[in-house]
Design an enzyme around this catalytic site. Sequence first.
Site, short mmCIF file in Angstrom:
data_model
loop_
_atom_site.label_atom_id
_atom_site.label_comp_id
_atom_site.label_asym_id
_atom_site.label_seq_id
_atom_site.Cartn_x
_atom_site.Cartn_y
_atom_site.Cartn_z
N ASN B 378 0.83 -1.21 0.00
CA ASN B 378 0.00 0.00 0.00
C ASN B 378 0.86 1.26 0.00
OD1 ASN B 378 -1.84 2.02 0.37
ND2 ASN B 378 -2.93 1.07 2.05
N ASP B 379 1.51 1.54 1.11
CA ASP B 379 2.27 2.79 1.22
C ASP B 379 3.38 2.89 0.16
OD1 ASP B 379 0.73 3.56 3.37
OD2 ASP B 379 2.09 2.66 4.84
N VAL B 380 3.98 1.76 -0.18
CA VAL B 380 5.13 1.81 -1.10
C VAL B 380 4.71 2.08 -2.54
CG1 VAL B 380 6.53 0.30 0.34
CG2 VAL B 380 5.16 -0.70 -1.50
N VAL B 381 3.40 2.09 -2.81
CA VAL B 381 2.93 2.43 -4.16
C VAL B 381 2.04 3.67 -4.11
CG1 VAL B 381 3.08 0.10 -5.11
CG2 VAL B 381 0.98 0.82 -3.96
N ALA B 419 1.36 3.71 7.40
CA ALA B 419 1.50 5.14 7.60
C ALA B 419 0.16 5.78 7.92
CB ALA B 419 2.11 5.78 6.36
#
Lengths: 97, 452
Positions: B378-381, B419
């Site tokens: 999620n956060d990394v994209v 996050a």
Amino acid sequence: MSEVFISGIVVFVLAAFVGLEVISKVPPTLHTPLMSGANAISGITIVGAVIAAGISEGTFAAILGFLAVTAATINVVGGFLVTDRMLEMFKKKPGRG
Amino acid sequence: MTELLYLGAAVLFIFGLKQLSSPRTARKGNMLASVGMLIAVVVTLANMENIGWGPIIAGLAVGGGVGAALALRVKMTAMPELVAAFNGFGGVASALVALAEIERWEALFDNETGVVVALSLAIGSVTFSGSFVAFGKLNGSIPGRPILLPAGQVVNALLAVAIAAVAVWAISADNALAYWIVVGLALVLGVLAVIPIGGADMPVVISLLNSCSGVAAAMAGFVINNSALIIGGALVGAAGFILTVLMGEAMNRTIANVLFSGFGAVTSGPVTTGDKPVKKATADDVAIALAYAENVIVVPGYGLAVAQAQHAVREMATALEERGVNVDYAIHPVAGRMPGHMNVLLAEADVPYDQLLDLDQSNPRFPQTDVVLIIGANDVVNPSARDDETSTIYGMPILEVDLATTVVVVKRSLSPGFAGIDNPLFYQDGTMMFFSDGKAAVESVIAALGNV
């Protein structure tokens, strides 16, 4: 400071620079096995543990030495074995360069 | 002669570390390093006179058995906590070596030896308790969220000062009890330093503690005047530090930031996902999109490992490759539970490592990619990290999957990631949301591929 101590510091600093150089270019794919392998090497303290355990049998120091050998051996044996288990699985695709 | 053999062991460590840096030679590197270790131990034993074998053999047997059992049984998903535990054992071993020296000489050291004794005790003990708190946070026995204590940083600073003061007392008064107090205080400091750090940051903490255990070993080397310990410890101390910096960079966090900010303690307000429309997809939709694509990139996140879906993903990729689809994997540096962890998990599922692309390799490819399949990430994209200066993750390196033609997100719900922020990617035109458990999703896509 004694000569021995100073030469120890020299060795320490030089070895640290070697450590910095050796690691600087590692592909992310190997970060986990590398951390695990480096951790196994830090078990070199096993040498100190063996000396501490053997030198003063029958005393409290020997008990501390026994505990040190046990802990360091877990670190060394477990660390190298688990790193090998991980790396054993890393395979290249046949025929893709 | 002993010194030369120790040097030989050290050279094997250096070659071992060097070879561990390349996938082709890594396994051999690990073996070289272990041979180096064996040489160091054998040389030490051969060189000792009038020794008591009892404690040595008992320790080697117990430690070897426990270490081997842990290493051979651990599940690959549990790798981060195992490394943390091994690291803790290494740290405590160095502290114990120093304690044994204190007992042996009744704390009568000259000043320089006193200093290195105190340093081995303090660093070894912090490494021990810190590693086991990290272990607990990773395996869930201690809550992974940051536990913030009132005035935590001040307490830790005072503890550090107290350790230094007691160490000075121990050295100047040749007082064994004072050295033991150093151990006690350092154990407390290790706990208090790691407890406020969130589970997501644990890899950086473990890496840093790994570096510390190297330094502790080197200090123990000064205590017993042993060059093997000094060289091996310094190598790992430095190498571990570089690795820590690399991991921090990948997460867009400095080490100071990790240690002192209490990540996740950043309480973001309630996430407003609102009623923004998303495009929902079925397994058939996804199968069709994948089957007619030319280039597919799979972006696996830790959700995939939790769902144990690596093998299913591999199966799906094989089915697609048989249709002539080119499948690769884009691995964000923090995709697993620690950097490189996802690579290990995929390797376990027989994915060849040359199909795994890192951040720099995959980002230029996304604009030419037909379908990106995101599973459990999620956060990394999240494009906010690139576009939204007000975002808490602004500046974090991301996989720019939004540049691909079609994005399929497999996710249980629209809930935010670590996050705690919303992800605009989900509402983008080319994005299809496939709400499902990761493994069930991939299996249903494999079944649907059979009908395409």
